[in-house]
Scaffold this motif. Sequence first.
Motif, PDB file in Angstrom:
ATOM      1  N   VAL A  11     -15.405   2.571   0.294  1.00 22.72           N
ATOM      2  CA  VAL A  11     -14.125   3.414  -0.393  1.00 22.72           C
ATOM      3  C   VAL A  11     -14.739   4.472  -1.494  1.00 22.72           C
ATOM      4  CG1 VAL A  11     -12.446   2.012   0.437  1.00 22.72           C
ATOM      5  CG2 VAL A  11     -13.358   1.338  -1.491  1.00 22.72           C
ATOM      6  N   ARG A  70       0.650   4.037  -2.834  1.00 17.82           N
ATOM      7  CA  ARG A  70       0.502   5.560  -2.344  1.00 17.82           C
ATOM      8  C   ARG A  70       1.271   6.400  -3.214  1.00 17.82           C
ATOM      9  NH1 ARG A  70      -1.593   3.221   2.459  1.00 17.82           N
ATOM     10  NH2 ARG A  70       0.276   2.705   3.343  1.00 17.82           N
ATOM     11  N   ARG A 123      -8.573   2.736  -1.511  1.00 19.93           N
ATOM     12  CA  ARG A 123      -8.640   3.835  -0.758  1.00 19.93           C
ATOM     13  C   ARG A 123      -8.353   5.000  -1.477  1.00 19.93           C
ATOM     14  NH1 ARG A 123      -5.857   1.034   4.561  1.00 19.93           N
ATOM     15  NH2 ARG A 123      -4.370   0.410   2.803  1.00 19.93           N
ATOM     16  N   PRO A 124      -8.750   6.277  -1.115  1.00 19.08           N
ATOM     17  CA  PRO A 124      -8.691   7.681  -1.732  1.00 19.08           C
ATOM     18  C   PRO A 124      -7.234   7.944  -2.262  1.00 19.08           C
ATOM     19  CG  PRO A 124     -10.272   7.799  -0.088  1.00 19.08           C
ATOM     20  CD  PRO A 124      -9.642   6.685   0.200  1.00 19.08           C
ATOM     21  N   ASP A 125      -6.333   7.422  -1.436  1.00 19.13           N
ATOM     22  CA  ASP A 125      -4.925   7.836  -1.679  1.00 19.13           C
ATOM     23  C   ASP A 125      -4.308   6.504  -2.484  1.00 19.13           C
ATOM     24  OD1 ASP A 125      -4.664   6.112   0.452  1.00 19.13           O
ATOM     25  OD2 ASP A 125      -3.382   7.269   1.261  1.00 19.13           O
ATOM     26  N   GLU A 126      -5.048   5.630  -2.883  1.00 14.77           N
ATOM     27  CA  GLU A 126      -4.254   4.386  -3.512  1.00 14.77           C
ATOM     28  C   GLU A 126      -4.664   4.403  -5.071  1.00 14.77           C
ATOM     29  OE1 GLU A 126      -3.317   0.925  -1.617  1.00 14.77           O
ATOM     30  OE2 GLU A 126      -3.784   1.794   0.172  1.00 14.77           O
ATOM     31  N   ARG A 159      -9.118  -2.440   0.433  1.00 17.23           N
ATOM     32  CA  ARG A 159      -8.035  -1.489   1.049  1.00 17.23           C
ATOM     33  C   ARG A 159      -7.085  -0.935  -0.252  1.00 17.23           C
ATOM     34  NH1 ARG A 159      -4.152  -4.467   4.066  1.00 17.23           N
ATOM     35  NH2 ARG A 159      -3.615  -2.766   5.339  1.00 17.23           N
ATOM     36  N   TYR A 160      -7.195  -1.516  -1.271  1.00 16.14           N
ATOM     37  CA  TYR A 160      -6.203  -1.008  -2.642  1.00 16.14           C
ATOM     38  C   TYR A 160      -7.058   0.344  -3.284  1.00 16.14           C
ATOM     39  CZ  TYR A 160      -3.138  -5.100  -2.212  1.00 16.14           C
ATOM     40  OH  TYR A 160      -2.423  -6.072  -1.716  1.00 16.14           O
ATOM     41  N   HIS A 176       0.775  -1.163  -0.156  1.00 19.39           N
ATOM     42  CA  HIS A 176      -0.025   0.037   0.190  1.00 19.39           C
ATOM     43  C   HIS A 176       0.884   1.150   0.089  1.00 19.39           C
ATOM     44  CE1 HIS A 176      -3.520  -2.400   0.478  1.00 19.39           C
ATOM     45  NE2 HIS A 176      -2.785  -3.176   1.161  1.00 19.39           N
ATOM     46  N   GLN A 206     -12.726  -7.299   1.946  1.00 21.78           N
ATOM     47  CA  GLN A 206     -12.123  -6.168   2.612  1.00 21.78           C
ATOM     48  C   GLN A 206     -10.727  -5.838   2.258  1.00 21.78           C
ATOM     49  OE1 GLN A 206     -13.125  -7.457   6.586  1.00 21.78           O
ATOM     50  NE2 GLN A 206     -14.990  -5.998   6.695  1.00 21.78           N
TER      51      GLN A 206
END
Length: 543
Positions: A310, A242, A274-277, A271-272, A238, A267
């Motif tokens: 997300v 990012r 998310r707004p910054d990935e 996670r991949y 991650h 889940q």
Amino acid sequence: MSSWWRNAVIYQVYVRSFADSNGDGVGDLEGVRARLRYLADLGADAIWFTPWYPTPMADGGYDVADYRSIEPVFGTIEQAEQLIAEAGRLGLKTIVDVVPNHVSEAHPWFREALAAPPGDPARERFWFHPGRGENGDEMPTGWVSSFSGDTWTRTTNPDGTPGEWYLHLFTPQQPDLNWTNLQVRAEHEEILRFWLDRGVAGVRIDSAAMPVKDPALPEVPARPEPGEHPFIDRDELHDIYRGWRAVTDAYPGERILVGELWLEDAQRFARYLRPDEMHTAFNFDFMARPWEAKELRASIEATLAAHEPVNAPATWVLSNHDVTRPVTRYGRADSSFAFTAKRFGTPSDQELGTRRARAAALLVAALPGCLYIYQGDELGLPEVEDIPLEKLQDPMHFRSNGVDPGRDGCRVPLPWSKTNASAGFSPDQADQEPWLPQPAGWADLSVQTQQQDQGSMLNLYRSALRIRRNLLSHHVFNWIPSTEHVIAFTRSETFACLVNLGVEPVPLPDTAQVLLASDTLNEHEPVLPPDTAAWLHLPERQS
């Protein structure tokens, strides 16, 4: 400005098999450029190119020797730049493929590493390791390759003695990079900038869950806990993505990252996103499910639920350059897909498969999010399953000791015209035959043939994508109560999609107007036949 990628139709081009401009039997960039209007007329918003970089072609181009150039058989960097610009003028964005897990054995870094002694910094970009056992004759781990077989190959020292082993999760010609090495990280961020500077709208990340390994090299647990697998879905990934997101965000026009993520845990998958990935990731669950209402409904529910927290759009795809084509897959007794299940001689009812593939096309086009179309699916091409054994090239076939037919069957060059020895893939009087043989009757499925048939698969796709662009640019979605063999939902108060996956006809709403159907409906009897989908205009509610 609206986010173009949240609802985009993205067409996948496998350059080698799309269109050959110079008669050498291999598709090329000039062939794609000559067909850009076709893609725009189809209704695509973007084109994703599988790797077009210099390569020995040990794995269909996913063994990259140089990220800053173009495979000479395909063309030149200048032609790539021209293609990107011309596509843009037609409203088509370009997405390129980057493969962070490995490079080609022909890559300068790996050649330098092989020539260097153990412990040299050049080897720290890869996973070189002494073998186990008294003389180092055993592989460092028992990890199994995604292509079957071993994941380590032993090197030979300059004096001819056996040397260290190097890791390759795919073929031995694809050595894995070591992402704990800062040079590896910096190099890939520069690769992103190189192509973003040339106008690409995004990057598709191959095998995105695999680049990071546990440096301790433990064996794979029988049932790994989340984040415990030694080379899949490591938490350290991650931070890498990012960094990539920061690179893309520095460019204008919303450049995107698209991950190829084969993960069962919803889940962990989310996670991949998310707004910054990453912006989006491939949803393979739907593609792998059988043609059953219960299964597909469950996949849709799980996919939308995973993306909601997300605020990322789902992606929908029926196939790609690795997967058995829908017309063949949906005609089988087991219509699901798994790499481990591919075998020669599996029977398929092509008429049934085609009917279901037409219905599936309307189903996925009606769902909220991004839609991916693999070249040739809009023509209803079947998997070519009678390629002569001596013509097969895919490493999955050879590394399975000939058990797996491999992926060449979905990579056969496209048919464009009714005449010509190659159905228009190559020019008339071409010097070479197509790199994979086309089956007899391929011209009957050609673009030219289907353009003249209003009921063709091609015209079904064109109609669906036109309606989708006009009516389905939002992300509203609600289920309609239905019987167990029917999938039914609305996308607005006036738009509904119904798909009958059962064996008996089902009634259509009396007051609905049919906008588009995957098969011919009886105008005197308002029913939806088996294996058929319909898009409906519902009357507006009276206040």
